[in-house]
Design a protein around this motif. Structure first.
Motif, short mmCIF file in Angstrom:
data_model
loop_
_atom_site.label_atom_id
_atom_site.label_comp_id
_atom_site.label_asym_id
_atom_site.label_seq_id
_atom_site.Cartn_x
_atom_site.Cartn_y
_atom_site.Cartn_z
N ARG A 87 0.83 -1.21 0.00
CA ARG A 87 0.00 0.00 0.00
C ARG A 87 0.86 1.27 0.00
O ARG A 87 0.53 2.28 0.61
N THR A 88 2.02 1.15 -0.66
CA THR A 88 2.92 2.31 -0.74
C THR A 88 2.90 2.96 -2.12
O THR A 88 3.56 3.97 -2.34
N GLY A 89 2.18 2.37 -3.05
CA GLY A 89 2.12 2.91 -4.41
C GLY A 89 1.40 1.95 -5.33
O GLY A 89 0.75 0.99 -4.87
N PHE A 90 1.49 2.19 -6.58
CA PHE A 90 0.82 1.31 -7.56
C PHE A 90 1.69 0.09 -7.86
O PHE A 90 2.90 0.11 -7.68
N ILE A 91 1.03 -0.97 -8.36
CA ILE A 91 1.76 -2.18 -8.78
C ILE A 91 2.72 -1.81 -9.90
O ILE A 91 2.35 -1.13 -10.86
N GLU A 92 3.96 -2.26 -9.77
CA GLU A 92 5.02 -1.83 -10.68
C GLU A 92 4.72 -2.20 -12.13
O GLU A 92 4.95 -1.40 -13.05
N GLU A 93 4.22 -3.41 -12.36
CA GLU A 93 3.91 -3.86 -13.73
C GLU A 93 2.90 -2.93 -14.40
O GLU A 93 3.02 -2.61 -15.58
N CYS A 94 1.94 -2.47 -13.62
CA CYS A 94 0.90 -1.59 -14.16
C CYS A 94 1.47 -0.21 -14.46
O CYS A 94 1.14 0.40 -15.49
N GLU A 95 2.34 0.26 -13.58
CA GLU A 95 2.95 1.58 -13.81
C GLU A 95 3.85 1.57 -15.04
O GLU A 95 3.90 2.55 -15.79
N THR A 96 4.55 0.46 -15.23
CA THR A 96 5.45 0.35 -16.39
C THR A 96 4.64 0.31 -17.68
O THR A 96 5.03 0.91 -18.68
N ALA A 97 3.53 -0.42 -17.67
CA ALA A 97 2.65 -0.49 -18.83
C ALA A 97 1.61 0.63 -18.70
O ALA A 97 1.96 1.77 -18.43
N THR A 98 0.36 0.31 -18.94
CA THR A 98 -0.75 1.23 -18.69
C THR A 98 -1.82 0.47 -17.94
O THR A 98 -1.81 -0.77 -17.91
N SER A 99 -2.76 1.18 -17.34
CA SER A 99 -3.80 0.51 -16.57
C SER A 99 -4.66 -0.39 -17.45
O SER A 99 -5.10 -1.47 -17.02
N THR A 100 -4.91 0.02 -18.70
CA THR A 100 -5.74 -0.81 -19.59
C THR A 100 -4.98 -2.07 -20.04
O THR A 100 -5.57 -3.14 -20.14
N GLN A 101 -3.67 -1.92 -20.29
CA GLN A 101 -2.87 -3.10 -20.64
C GLN A 101 -2.78 -4.06 -19.46
O GLN A 101 -2.89 -5.28 -19.63
N TYR A 102 -2.59 -3.51 -18.28
CA TYR A 102 -2.48 -4.35 -17.08
C TYR A 102 -3.76 -5.14 -16.86
O TYR A 102 -3.72 -6.34 -16.56
N PHE A 103 -4.89 -4.47 -17.01
CA PHE A 103 -6.16 -5.17 -16.79
C PHE A 103 -6.34 -6.29 -17.80
O PHE A 103 -6.81 -7.38 -17.44
N PHE A 104 -5.96 -6.07 -19.05
CA PHE A 104 -6.14 -7.11 -20.07
C PHE A 104 -5.17 -8.26 -19.87
O PHE A 104 -5.57 -9.43 -19.80
#
Length: 630
Positions: free
Chosen positions: A133-150
């Motif tokens: 709970r210190t920030g966003f998931i790294e994989e999602c930050e590196t990509a985009t939120s829509t790519q991460y969800f897919f």
């Protein structure tokens, strides 16, 4: 089966809507706009419509004529023309099975997105918080939120095809739901399918119209629409443009799967399929253009938002670096300030070189995306920026579902109709036979819901149908023109329609269409050989993007099996018939057999011993039907 008892459509409109629901599918939404973008915007429409006239409509007409005349599924129809051609129908069925296995997976993804749309905040709008709970998931930050969800939440994708994990439970349940609905749509054959197509063929147009009205009112949408209709005529000199136009027409109409033959086999004998072939082909192409306008409006909105966000990031970077007043730099004056600051503070500005982004609207619009990347990532990204995104998300994914389900009806019909023509299953109830086919496809399709399933999905999508369909339709048109004979074929058409096809149809069937198909076939083989080792896009979570990766040896062997398995049905069946003929002393023609041909001369050699009474029913007899695809 007794042809007198064969079911039929309640009216010609049902048949037309079934063909529209089959032909108008996901390719119209996610493939055609991509090709427009790649090949010169509006300029692509020129080769597209030329190929529609030279290839699409004539071959569509041909398949409908065969189905309506023979009143059999693909295997029975081609066997009736010549027992040596039975493998053409069998190849169509095998290809349709491959398509069914993976096509419903797309519908499962649509269900997944649809269910996740009923939330106060769309789950692909923002990156999730990490476990600390210190920030966003790294994989999602590196990509985009829509790519991460897919890639992560929808597919839970592995890093390569060689890394396999368990079944994604959510996806498996969505796939079960997709097959359950498919079964309900086809449970009673044509009687249930004929009712369903009223909805699956028309409602997507309602959604597209709503999206068009909303799309053109979005900020920056006009940039996308202008981009689409600005022709780059130099692309007409590119052979790839013409090849892609021909290929798009071919696959968009759903030729070669056996679905059109199956649908037409449930028509009244004197139904005017010529007019219907032209109408359905034009509706399909018109839908592609209509969907492209909507897509490019969305593209324009997304590209403009990305471009303006880039400018805003650059503006803030300059303000913070040079300690300027908040309102001193505006987006409009940004380029002037960049030049001035570069001149005034060259050393300080040089340090910003790696941080400054090159904001370019044209480049944003040039970024071409097709397939699942367009349908589930680009559209999702645009939807999250719209007012009331939940509403637009529900509408969009419901439309995708209807397009996919409409095509699935035809896909499954292409398998069931030929099977039902066999005596072995002719007495089996519709409910049981259709259920067995759906369960079979569901169980095999579960493999696509594993962590490496998307890579297998891509493999089936790239190699499961393209090559075999080109081969199947090439054999079809050559068989009709040169084995069955154009003269006999036009007599059959006269028997059904009351007049013979004009010179245009005969020139296309006998010369132009076969030459085009041979060209496409050769180009496909040459590109496959020159392409070297087949590759796929593997998701790299460290980089947050897909990277091109070579298929391992076992996957290359499987690709070879996919390419050969359906095509080999044609020569193997012909060899089997030849051996059986040699062993049995020839194929004997029963004196009781009623020919499927309206007129036969002494040179008519195409009728087979499998030609059970398939002549037209007596005048006034009412036939009944079933079927549906794509």
């Amino acid at each position: 089966m007794d042809k007198e008892a064969r079911p039929s459509w309640d009216n010609p409109l049902q048949f037309v809507l079934a063909c529209v629901s089959y032909a108008v599918g996901l390719g119209n939404v996610w493939r055609f706009p991509y090709l427009c973008q790649m090949h010169g915007g509006g300029g692509f429409l020129i080769p597209y419509f030329i190929m529609l006239i030279l290839e699409g409509i004539p071959l569509f007409y041909l398949e409908l004529a065969i189905g309506q005349k023979m009143r059999l599924g693909s295997i029975g129809a081609w066997t009736a023309i010549s027992p040596y051609l039975g493998g053409v129908g069998l190849a169509s069925v095998v290809t349709s099975v491959y398509l069914c296995l993976y096509y419903n997976v797309i519908n499962a993804w649509s269900f997944w997105y649809l269910f996740h749309s009923f939330q106060s905040v769309l789950p692909w709008a923002d990156c999730p918080i990490n476990s600390n709970r210190t920030g966003f998931i790294e994989e999602c930050e590196t990509a985009t939120s829509t790519q991460y969800f897919f890639y992560r939440q929808t597919l839970d994708i592995s890093s390569s095809i060689e890394e396999n994990g368990g079944i994604h439970t959510g996806q498996a349940l969505c796939l079960l739901l997709a097959w359950g609905i498919t079964y309900m749509f086809i449970v009673r054959g044509v009687k249930s399918t004929g009712k369903v197509v009223y909805f699956t063929s028309t409602f997507p147009y309602v959604v597209l119209l709503v999206y068009l009205i909303r799309g053109v009112t979005l900020h920056g949408a006009i940039n996308g629409v202008v981009y689409m209709f600005t022709p780059k005529m130099e692309q007409l000199a590119n052979p790839t443009t013409w090849i892609n136009a021909a290929t798009q027409i071919f696959f968009s109409l759903g030729l070669g799967f056996g679905t059109l033959i199956a649908f037409a086999s449930y028509n009244q004998y004197n139904n005017n399929f010529e007019r219907q072939a032209i109408v359905v082909s034009l509706i399909n192409s018109g839908t592609s253009i209509f969907a492209s306008i909507v897509t490019f409006a969305i593209y324009g909105f997304k590209a403009t938002v990305n471009y303006e966000n880039c400018l805003e990031r650059t503006r803030l970077l300059l303000l913070n670096t040079f300690s300027l007043a908040e309102d001193s730099i505006t987006v409009d004056s940004l380029s002037g300030w960049i030049d001035e600051l570069n001149t005034t503070y060259p050393e300080q500005f040089a340090e910003l070189t790696n941080k400054l982004e090159d904001c370019n609207l044209e480049r944003e619009l040039d970024t071409a995306v097709e397939g699942t990347g367009l349908a589930f990532i680009v559209y999702s990204e645009a939807i999250k920026n719209m007012p009331v995104p939940q509403l637009w998300s529900v509408l969009y994914f419901f439309m995708l579902l209807l397009l996919g389900m409409g095509s699935m009806l035809g896909n499954v019909t292409a398998i069931i109709t030929p099977l039902r023509d066999f005596k072995l299953v002719s007495n089996m109830s519709n409910e049981l036979l259709n259920g067995l086919v759906c369960v079979f496809c569901l169980l095999l399709g579960l493999g696509f819901t594993t962590t490496s399933g998307n890579y297998w999905f891509t493999m089936f999508n790239d190699y499961g149908a393209n090559f075999s369909l080109l081969f199947i339709v090439l054999i079809e048109v050559i068989s009709v023109s040169y084995i069955y004979g154009i003269r006999r074929f036009e007599k059959d058409i006269e028997d059904m329609l009351g007049y013979r096809p004009n010179w245009y149809w005969k020139i296309m069937w006998a010369g132009v269409s076969p030459l085009l198909l041979i060209t496409l076939f050769i180009v496909y083989i040459v590109n496959y050989i020159q392409g070297g080792t087949p590759t796929y896009q593997a998701w790299n979570k460290e980089l947050g993007k897909s990277v091109e990766t070579e298929y391992p040896v076992f996957a290359q062997v499987f690709i070879g099996l996919l390419l050969v398995s359906s095509v080999s049905c044609v020569p193997l069946t012909a060899l089997y018939v030849y051996c059986r003929q040699r062993k049995g002393g020839g194929l004997h023609r029963s004196p009781q057999t009623v020919s499927t041909l309206s007129t036969q001369g002494p040179d008519d050699h195409a009728a087979s011993s499998l030609q059970t009474s398939t002549s037209p029913p007596a005048a006034g007899h009412s036939n009944t039907a079933s079927g549906h695809h794509r």
